[in-house]
Design an enzyme around this catalytic site. Structure first.
Site, PDB file in Angstrom:
ATOM      1  N   HIS A  90      45.413  40.445  39.632  1.00 18.37           N
ATOM      2  CA  HIS A  90      45.815  40.305  41.037  1.00 18.37           C
ATOM      3  C   HIS A  90      44.736  39.601  41.844  1.00 18.37           C
ATOM      4  O   HIS A  90      45.044  38.866  42.790  1.00 18.37           O
ATOM      5  CB  HIS A  90      46.137  41.678  41.638  1.00 18.37           C
ATOM      6  CG  HIS A  90      47.532  42.114  41.391  1.00 18.37           C
ATOM      7  ND1 HIS A  90      47.913  42.791  40.257  1.00 18.37           N
ATOM      8  CD2 HIS A  90      48.679  41.929  42.116  1.00 18.37           C
ATOM      9  CE1 HIS A  90      49.214  43.028  40.292  1.00 18.37           C
ATOM     10  NE2 HIS A  90      49.707  42.503  41.404  1.00 18.37           N
ATOM     11  N   HIS A 133      51.103  40.760  34.275  1.00 13.92           N
ATOM     12  CA  HIS A 133      51.015  40.871  32.819  1.00 13.92           C
ATOM     13  C   HIS A 133      52.281  41.541  32.310  1.00 13.92           C
ATOM     14  O   HIS A 133      53.115  42.004  33.099  1.00 13.92           O
ATOM     15  CB  HIS A 133      49.793  41.702  32.400  1.00 13.92           C
ATOM     16  CG  HIS A 133      49.717  43.039  33.081  1.00 13.92           C
ATOM     17  ND1 HIS A 133      50.574  44.081  32.802  1.00 13.92           N
ATOM     18  CD2 HIS A 133      48.899  43.497  34.067  1.00 13.92           C
ATOM     19  CE1 HIS A 133      50.292  45.121  33.563  1.00 13.92           C
ATOM     20  NE2 HIS A 133      49.281  44.784  34.360  1.00 13.92           N
ATOM     21  N   GLU A 159      44.849  42.934  32.748  1.00 10.83           N
ATOM     22  CA  GLU A 159      44.928  44.181  33.492  1.00 10.83           C
ATOM     23  C   GLU A 159      45.241  43.894  34.954  1.00 10.83           C
ATOM     24  O   GLU A 159      45.102  42.763  35.429  1.00 10.83           O
ATOM     25  CB  GLU A 159      43.621  44.965  33.350  1.00 10.83           C
ATOM     26  CG  GLU A 159      43.356  45.373  31.908  1.00 10.83           C
ATOM     27  CD  GLU A 159      42.109  46.224  31.758  1.00 10.83           C
ATOM     28  OE1 GLU A 159      41.381  46.412  32.755  1.00 10.83           O
ATOM     29  OE2 GLU A 159      41.861  46.702  30.644  1.00 10.83           O
ATOM     30  N   THR A 160      45.618  44.932  35.672  1.00  6.79           N
ATOM     31  CA  THR A 160      46.166  44.768  37.018  1.00  6.79           C
ATOM     32  C   THR A 160      45.171  44.207  38.020  1.00  6.79           C
ATOM     33  O   THR A 160      45.445  43.205  38.692  1.00  6.79           O
ATOM     34  CB  THR A 160      46.715  46.116  37.520  1.00  6.79           C
ATOM     35  OG1 THR A 160      47.780  46.518  36.661  1.00  6.79           O
ATOM     36  CG2 THR A 160      47.223  45.996  38.951  1.00  6.79           C
ATOM     37  N   PHE A 161      44.016  44.834  38.153  1.00  4.11           N
ATOM     38  CA  PHE A 161      43.076  44.402  39.195  1.00  4.11           C
ATOM     39  C   PHE A 161      42.482  43.018  38.915  1.00  4.11           C
ATOM     40  O   PHE A 161      42.425  42.180  39.824  1.00  4.11           O
ATOM     41  CB  PHE A 161      41.989  45.460  39.392  1.00  4.11           C
ATOM     42  CG  PHE A 161      42.403  46.551  40.332  1.00  4.11           C
ATOM     43  CD1 PHE A 161      41.866  46.632  41.606  1.00  4.11           C
ATOM     44  CD2 PHE A 161      43.360  47.483  39.960  1.00  4.11           C
ATOM     45  CE1 PHE A 161      42.259  47.630  42.490  1.00  4.11           C
ATOM     46  CE2 PHE A 161      43.768  48.480  40.826  1.00  4.11           C
ATOM     47  CZ  PHE A 161      43.220  48.562  42.099  1.00  4.11           C
TER      48      PHE A 161
END
Length: 742
Positions: free
Chosen positions: A223, A416, A218-220
């Site tokens: 990152h 991702h 997932e993004t958070f």
């Protein structure tokens, strides 16, 4: 004779150092600069001692006799007849007084020669030593010079682009939701050339078939992994949404509570570089919409929210410059903002590390997945891909126009990929999985983590009952129920100590999802022109097994730090150390992380595409991305797309006019005034204007180093070699003068 033999033996042992005290085979660790300096110093000492023996032990005869290098009168040190059997001086009363004048007077030209050579050589060496120490003193306590591309790149020196001084620049661009198989000659020609290592822009390129993201994909979490080098279970941002029981607070995108972001002992890359060079180089970092970079820790310190056992949060934990998230920002504006940072006119205000976030592909993918050529949204999708490709192309061209590429490194990554989900066919409903009474009595929070479900319980004693009820309610071929701490080892997601972790997780296979009834209704009301008569449509999601094909991410590095070639796929936890290395941060100044050094080892020996062997499900990849995906061409053996195959889809026709204007715009038109935390003149000077920027670094020199100048390491080596030659030449000249006089 024993003493003479010992001295001759020592002379022979040191003899090789006279010719080249800095020969390469003396250094055993060519990547450790600290060892290199130590080895160079050791060589210098050996060379000096060797020559000092020659200076002080030349063959001498008593009185007016001449010296001879191979004559029978050759002697060293104290005459042997002045020593007893134990090597102690004997009574000299019986020795001719003239003999005792050896080396102590100036009545002989030979002793004067020796003394003069010794004193003069020592003086020259002392001056050289002081010079070497001052030059060798790094900007920081321990330097790292392990670039793998251009030997002229050095993170510690200043460069000159023709108008202004620069410290090396590092720019990181994250393409959210961008799978490497989206790269193709038709849709992303610039990325295609980079991926094939064929871009003719005068910059080295390193790439890999794909980079492996961290679980959950997932993004958070990813990152934060990219900038900390830690797995999500270690840095604490375990998902896009989670419950913090200690704070009694929910985390989701947009939550900037510093107590959550500072919950674990993590350190993002901007904190590392701004702290490591504090007081030496005016190192500043800038972030543009990077997740987690816009958290304000000032209030946290002022209101003493930090636990007593921890120190106040360092000011460097916040980037010197940061921009808040704006989902509607056009790419032309994003390019403009990044170039504004580059165009700041002085060393003291310009950031050396810039991180930018591009959400476009991810935003499209969540709505419609990755449409294939025959599907409704394909043209819209290729337009989005083309815009991102053009953004990257114009960013590189902007750097080239400013003559910055010889000391600027660009790192392109993604967090991702994306998996297509057919709705409602491949969706199960949360409320159907667990009896309403059990949900009410046992479950405190149930969060959708992308396609997954994370379930926190009121009482951990009820885990087994809830776990078994869920397992009997789902298709275990498509969904797996995990108790916290029992995830697959390769996910690196097991840690019972992290209080952000839910008790039970439902993880689907790619292409499937768990939803709540309310969410499914909301999704169905969206704009889905691909919906058929049965109300079936496609969306996209991510969060699955990080080793799944659909979840792969991109890595491309370009610039003087990188070699030309490919490397094997690697985990995204390696990026933090990579950025530290590019910026010159010593290992002792880096935060603890989960990087293994695998990436750095591979950069030492880049390979060709043929040497990087990939076994893959190319049938699936062709069905999803088409046979002309650059990945399939390079590693699947599929033919290149020909002009006949390719529909004319030149991305230049799709360029945003504003973006073109910004890329071609001289930097003089990009000026900015920003609030600074130190006393720095406002950026009213234009980069291409007539200026006289002053050096504000800790190095004492204000000399402008050109972009093609030698690095400090090469410069120092040249000085050492020149000094050695100079000393030898001076000594030889003195020899000639004295010999001619005698």
């Amino acid at each position: 004779m024993e003493l003479q033999n010992d001295l001759e033996s020592l002379d022979n042992e040191l003899n090789d150092f006279s010719e080249d005290p800095f020969r390469d085979d003396f250094i055993t660790d060519e990547d450790a600069v600290r060892s290199g300096w130590r080895s160079a110093w050791t060589r210098m000492k050996y060379w000096f001692y060797k020559n000092r023996l020659k200076w002080t032990n030349n063959p001498i005869v008593i009185g007016d006799a001449k010296d001879s290098r191979d004559g029978s009168n050759f002697r060293r040190g104290i005459p042997l007849y002045e020593l007893d059997a134990n090597g102690q001086p004997i009574d000299t009363e019986l020795v001719d007084e003239n003999e005792l004048s050896f080396g102590t007077g100036f009545h002989s030209k030979v002793p004067f020669k020796i003394i003069f050579r010794t004193l003069f050589g020592s003086l020259v060496f002392a001056i050289f030593l002081i010079l070497m120490i001052n030059i060798a003193k790094p900007h920081h306590s321990t330097r790292v010079l392990s670039h793998f591309g251009s030997p002229e790149f050095d993170p510690y020196v200043k460069y000159f682009n023709g108008t202004h001084e620069f410290f090396p620049l590092t720019i990181v661009i994250s393409l959210d939701g961008f799978h490497p198989s989206l790269i193709s000659k038709r849709n992303t020609p610039f990325l295609h050339d980079l991926y094939e290592l064929k871009y003719d822009g005068g910059m080295n390129i390193t790439s890999t078939p794909f980079m492996v993201p961290s679980f959950p994909t997932e993004t958070f979490p990813n990152h934060w992994t990219l900038v900390t080098g830690q797995y999500p279970i270690h840095h604490g941002i375990v998902s896009n949404v989670f419950w913090d029981p200690d704070l009694n607070e929910e985390f989701h995108p947009g939550v900037l509570d510093p107590r959550i972001w500072n919950n674990n002992d993590t350190e993002p890359i901007w904190q590392t570089v701004q702290s490591a060079f504090d007081g030496d180089i005016p190192f500043k970092a800038a972030t543009h919409m990077w997740p987690g970079s816009d958290v304000n820790y000032t209030k946290y310190n002022e209101e003493k929210l930090q636990p007593e056992h921890k120190n106040p949060i360092a000011r460097e934990r916040t980037p010197f410059y940061f921009d808040e998230f704006n989902a509607k920002e056009p790419l032309s504006q994003k390019l403009s903002k990044i170039i504004e940072y580059v165009d700041m006119s002085t060393l003291n205000e310009r950031p050396q590390l810039i991180l930018g976030y591009v959400p476009n592909v991810d935003a499209f993918g969540h709505k419609h997945g990755y449409p294939s050529e025959s599907e409704y949204y394909y043209e819209d999708f290729t337009e989005t891909l083309g815009e991102v490709d053009t953004f990257l192309k114009q960013l590189v061209e902007s750097l080239q126009e400013r003559n910055l590429t010889s000391f600027t490194n660009l790192v392109i990554v993604s967090d991702h990929g994306m998996s297509d989900i057919v709705v409602p066919s491949n969706v199960i409903i949360w409320e159907d999985l667990l009896d309403e009474k059990l949900r009410k009595d046992y479950v405190s929070h149930a969060y959708l983590e992308g396609p997954m479900m994370a379930i926190s319980l009121k009482d951990s004693g009820n885990i087994n009952e809830v776990y078994h009820n869920l397992k009997t309610s789902i298709d275990e071929d498509k969904y797996t129920v995990y108790v916290n701490g029992n995830f697959p080892k390769e996910w690196n997601f097991n840690d019972g100590k992290n209080h952000h972790m839910a008790s039970i997780w439902i993880v689907p296979e790619p292409g499937y999802a768990v939803m709540k009834k309310e969410q499914l209704k909301k999704v169905a009301k969206g704009d889905h022109k691909d919906k058929n008569e049965d109300n079936v449509f496609t969306i996209g999601s991510h969060g699955y097994d990080n080793n799944a094909i659909d979840m792969r991410s991109v890595f491309i590095g370009m610039g003087p730090y990188f070699p030309q070639g490919y490397i094997e796929p690697f985990q995204n936890t390696e990026i933090y150390n990579l950025l530290c290395d590019i910026c010159g941060v010593a290992e002792k100044d880096r935060n603890s992380n989960d990087g293994t050094g695998m990436l750095m080892n591979q950069l030492r020996e880049p390979q060709s595409s043929e040497e990087v062997e990939i076994e893959d499900d190319f049938d699936y990849l062709v069905s999803k991305f088409g046979e002309f995906s650059t990945y399939n061409i390079i590693w699947g053996g599929y033919p290149e797309e020909t002009e006949q195959d390719n529909v004319d889809n030149d991305n230049d026709d799709n360029d945003d006019g504003n973006t073109d204007e910004i890329a071609a715009m001289p930097s003089s038109s990009l000026t900015i005034k920003l609030e600074m935390t130190t006393s720095i003149p406002s950026a009213t000077e234009t980069l291409l204007g007539e200026t006289s920027p002053s050096s504000r670094s800790s190095s004492s020199s204000s000399i402008q180093a050109s972009a093609t100048a030698s690095t400090v390491g090469d410069w120092l080596q040249d000085i050492i070699n020149d000094a050695k030659d100079l000393i030898d030449d001076i000594i030889d000249s003195i020899d000639d003068l004295v010999d001619s006089d005698t």
